[in-house]
Design a protein around this motif. Structure first.
Motif, mmCIF file in Angstrom:
data_model
loop_
_atom_site.group_PDB
_atom_site.id
_atom_site.type_symbol
_atom_site.label_atom_id
_atom_site.label_comp_id
_atom_site.label_asym_id
_atom_site.label_seq_id
_atom_site.Cartn_x
_atom_site.Cartn_y
_atom_site.Cartn_z
ATOM 1 N N UNK A 1 50.342 -49.061 -1.797
ATOM 2 C CA UNK A 1 50.094 -50.280 -1.539
ATOM 3 C C UNK A 1 51.188 -50.902 -0.569
ATOM 4 N N UNK A 2 50.781 -51.298 0.467
ATOM 5 C CA UNK A 2 51.797 -51.832 1.477
ATOM 6 C C UNK A 2 52.663 -52.985 1.325
ATOM 7 N N UNK A 3 52.743 -53.749 2.070
ATOM 8 C CA UNK A 3 53.568 -54.951 1.862
ATOM 9 C C UNK A 3 52.720 -56.336 1.415
ATOM 10 N N UNK A 86 47.718 -56.159 -21.479
ATOM 11 C CA UNK A 86 47.332 -57.284 -20.753
ATOM 12 C C UNK A 86 48.054 -57.769 -19.605
ATOM 13 N N UNK A 87 49.511 -57.647 -20.065
ATOM 14 C CA UNK A 87 50.419 -57.838 -18.854
ATOM 15 C C UNK A 87 50.274 -56.913 -17.436
ATOM 16 N N UNK A 88 49.992 -55.511 -18.098
ATOM 17 C CA UNK A 88 49.785 -54.739 -17.117
ATOM 18 C C UNK A 88 48.586 -54.829 -16.003
ATOM 19 N N UNK A 89 47.428 -55.231 -16.720
ATOM 20 C CA UNK A 89 46.295 -55.821 -15.964
ATOM 21 C C UNK A 89 46.636 -56.855 -15.019
ATOM 22 N N UNK A 90 47.044 -57.701 -15.613
ATOM 23 C CA UNK A 90 47.255 -59.033 -14.960
ATOM 24 C C UNK A 90 48.415 -59.084 -13.664
ATOM 25 N N UNK A 91 49.599 -58.162 -13.690
ATOM 26 C CA UNK A 91 50.416 -57.966 -12.930
ATOM 27 C C UNK A 91 49.793 -57.002 -11.830
ATOM 28 N N UNK A 92 48.822 -55.890 -12.091
ATOM 29 C CA UNK A 92 48.367 -55.137 -11.106
ATOM 30 C C UNK A 92 47.352 -55.951 -10.488
ATOM 31 N N UNK A 93 46.766 -57.104 -11.164
ATOM 32 C CA UNK A 93 45.679 -57.871 -10.280
ATOM 33 C C UNK A 93 46.283 -58.849 -9.322
ATOM 34 N N UNK A 94 47.649 -59.128 -9.581
ATOM 35 C CA UNK A 94 48.299 -60.379 -8.837
ATOM 36 C C UNK A 94 48.989 -59.349 -7.570
ATOM 37 N N UNK A 95 49.287 -58.090 -7.913
ATOM 38 C CA UNK A 95 49.604 -57.235 -6.899
ATOM 39 C C UNK A 95 48.651 -57.224 -5.693
ATOM 40 N N UNK A 96 47.345 -56.907 -6.247
ATOM 41 C CA UNK A 96 46.272 -56.892 -5.207
ATOM 42 C C UNK A 96 45.892 -58.130 -4.533
ATOM 43 N N UNK A 97 46.172 -59.216 -5.233
ATOM 44 C CA UNK A 97 45.896 -60.474 -4.692
ATOM 45 C C UNK A 97 46.933 -60.794 -3.317
ATOM 46 N N UNK A 98 48.151 -60.252 -3.704
ATOM 47 C CA UNK A 98 49.220 -60.778 -2.648
ATOM 48 C C UNK A 98 49.400 -59.524 -1.817
#
Length: 436
Positions: A1-3, A86-98
């Motif tokens: 994943x880039x910036x 759950x923390x892992x899934x949420x953090x991964x989803x937020x990384x994708x959104x940002x």
């Protein structure tokens, strides 16, 4: 994943896309405490994201179905208790959104209305304690600090107590005086023995003359264990929510008089500062390393299958004088621990002690093997006040003066993908008037 497409994500920011730590904020438009994540010099307001009619929290993060109000809570406890998966899934989803190459650009990146409400400058928000902390235990796992202080008072042959290499030594601290970075610290009053050689022993009562800091790492508990049930050392990682920097302010002269026979009391209970952003356990996974070698034969419940059980976090301490001059007085690494947090949890629960969501564990002072420049306290740097630490502007210190500020920093990784904690700071103010 880039910036990230988020504004002002500098390559040197502690809060890269690889981090995304969680905190509790109030904003100009919402004075109720609620959750956010840090990205660069901005925050993503998770309460705004969750409430926006076009998003749907459960569709973004399926594991949050039934917990749609979790980011509107005044602490992160409810989110922490959902567990590491759950923390892992949420953090991964937020990384994708940002991420610049997000798979869902319509949700946030290409939604000007939501983006304007949800992405705010960190300067515009106020940070608060991230967790409701019921209990606080401070350990003594920094080997080099323990050996140096023990040598100072008992000589090298008796520097460490016989139990030190066999179990993680700790004491129960005071949760009510834990404060978030930026909160003023008032110099404590206490009993002080000015002349230890005099007979009879006659202490005075007054402001501490040997106020010190301690550079530590803090660990928040995610899920509780039942009373009477121990947590296995190899399962303890799943009990961890995340990590903060921790300054265990210490009054050394009060401590010297009171600590026998039961240990620190008033010398430690007046203030403990933590950084406001909780770096999730998964964000630190790439930076695992081996702790200091322990030559003792460990009991079975402390033997870890995972040998890389501490983190190589680069740590620094700044002292800023009342005049505003700042000197970096220490640099070390969090890898200088003899005991890992899973070992601390395993020992803490061995007898059946129930840890609870939001409980805070401190590592103990972290010092390095490289001399005075790697010490995590002034007690070590000054040999209990016998030497001075030279500061910028021809100033010097043995212990802290009123108006001094201490700032801890910690970071892993390289530019562009840094995982850091931000500042953990506090300024010393004069003691209150003692009452008879």
């Amino acid at each position: 994943m880039g910036g990230s497409w988020a504004p002002d994500v500098s390559p040197t920011s502690d809060f890269s896309l690889e981090n995304l730590p969680f905190g509790i904020v109030t904003t100009p438009d919402d004075t109720s405490l609620h959750a956010a994540v840090a990205i660069g010099s901005s925050i993503l307001d998770l309460k705004v994201l969750a409430a926006h009619p076009g998003t749907g929290l459960a569709s973004l993060f399926p594991s949050l179905a039934g917990h749609e109000d979790v980011f509107a809570q005044p602490t992160l406890n409810a989110f922490a208790q959902l567990g590491r998966a759950v923390h892992r899934e949420v953090r991964s989803g937020l990384r994708d959104l940002l991420a610049a190459d997000t798979s869902r650009p319509e949700v946030l990146r290409d939604s000007p209305e939501l983006r304007e409400k949800a992405i705010l400058s960190q300067r515009s928000v106020r940070m608060h304690l991230p967790m409701a902390i019921g209990d606080y235990t401070d350990f003594y796992a920094g080997y080099h600090h323990a050996f140096a202080v023990g040598t100072m008072f008992r000589g090298a042959q008796n520097a460490l107590q016989p139990s030190y290499t066999h179990l993680p030594v700790g004491y129960h601290g005071r949760a009510s005086s834990i404060v978030v970075s930026g909160t003023p610290i008032r110099r404590p009053n206490g009993q002080i023995l000015l002349d230890p050689t005099a007979e009879p022993k006659q202490p005075i009562t007054g402001p501490s003359r040997k106020l010190d800091f301690e550079l530590e790492l803090g660990c928040f508990i995610a899920r509780p264990n039942k009373a009477g049930e121990a947590v296995g050392v190899d399962e303890a990682d799943d009990q961890i929510f995340g990590y903060v920097l921790l300054n265990d302010w210490s009054a050394r002269d009060i401590q010297a008089w009171e600590y026998v026979p039961l240990g620190p009391f008033n010398s430690k209970n007046f203030g403990t500062t933590i950084s406001p952003w909780v770096v999730l356990a998964d964000a630190l996974e790439p930076f695992r390393t081996k702790p200091i070698e322990n030559l003792a034969e460990l009991q079975g419940y402390l033997r870890e299958a995972k040998h890389a059980s501490v983190f190589d976090i680069r740590l620094e301490v700044d002292l800023t004088t009342p005049e505003g001059d700042t000197t970096t007085i220490a640099r070390t690494s969090a890898k200088n621990l003899l005991w890992s947090f899973p070992q601390m949890i395993a020992h803490h629960t061995l007898g059946g002690c129930p840890l609870r969501t939001g409980d805070l564990l401190g590592s103990g002072t972290i010092s390095g093997p490289g001399g005075l420049s790697e010490c995590g306290s002034l007690l070590e740097m000054t040999q209990n006040g016998k030497k001075e630490v030279l500061l910028y502007g021809m100033d010097a210190r043995t212990f802290l003066k009123d108006g001094d500020a201490i700032t801890l920093r910690g970071v892993c990784g390289e530019d562009g993908a840094r995982v850091g904690f931000g500042d953990c700071g506090g300024r010393v103010f004069s003691a209150s008037t003692t009452k008879r």
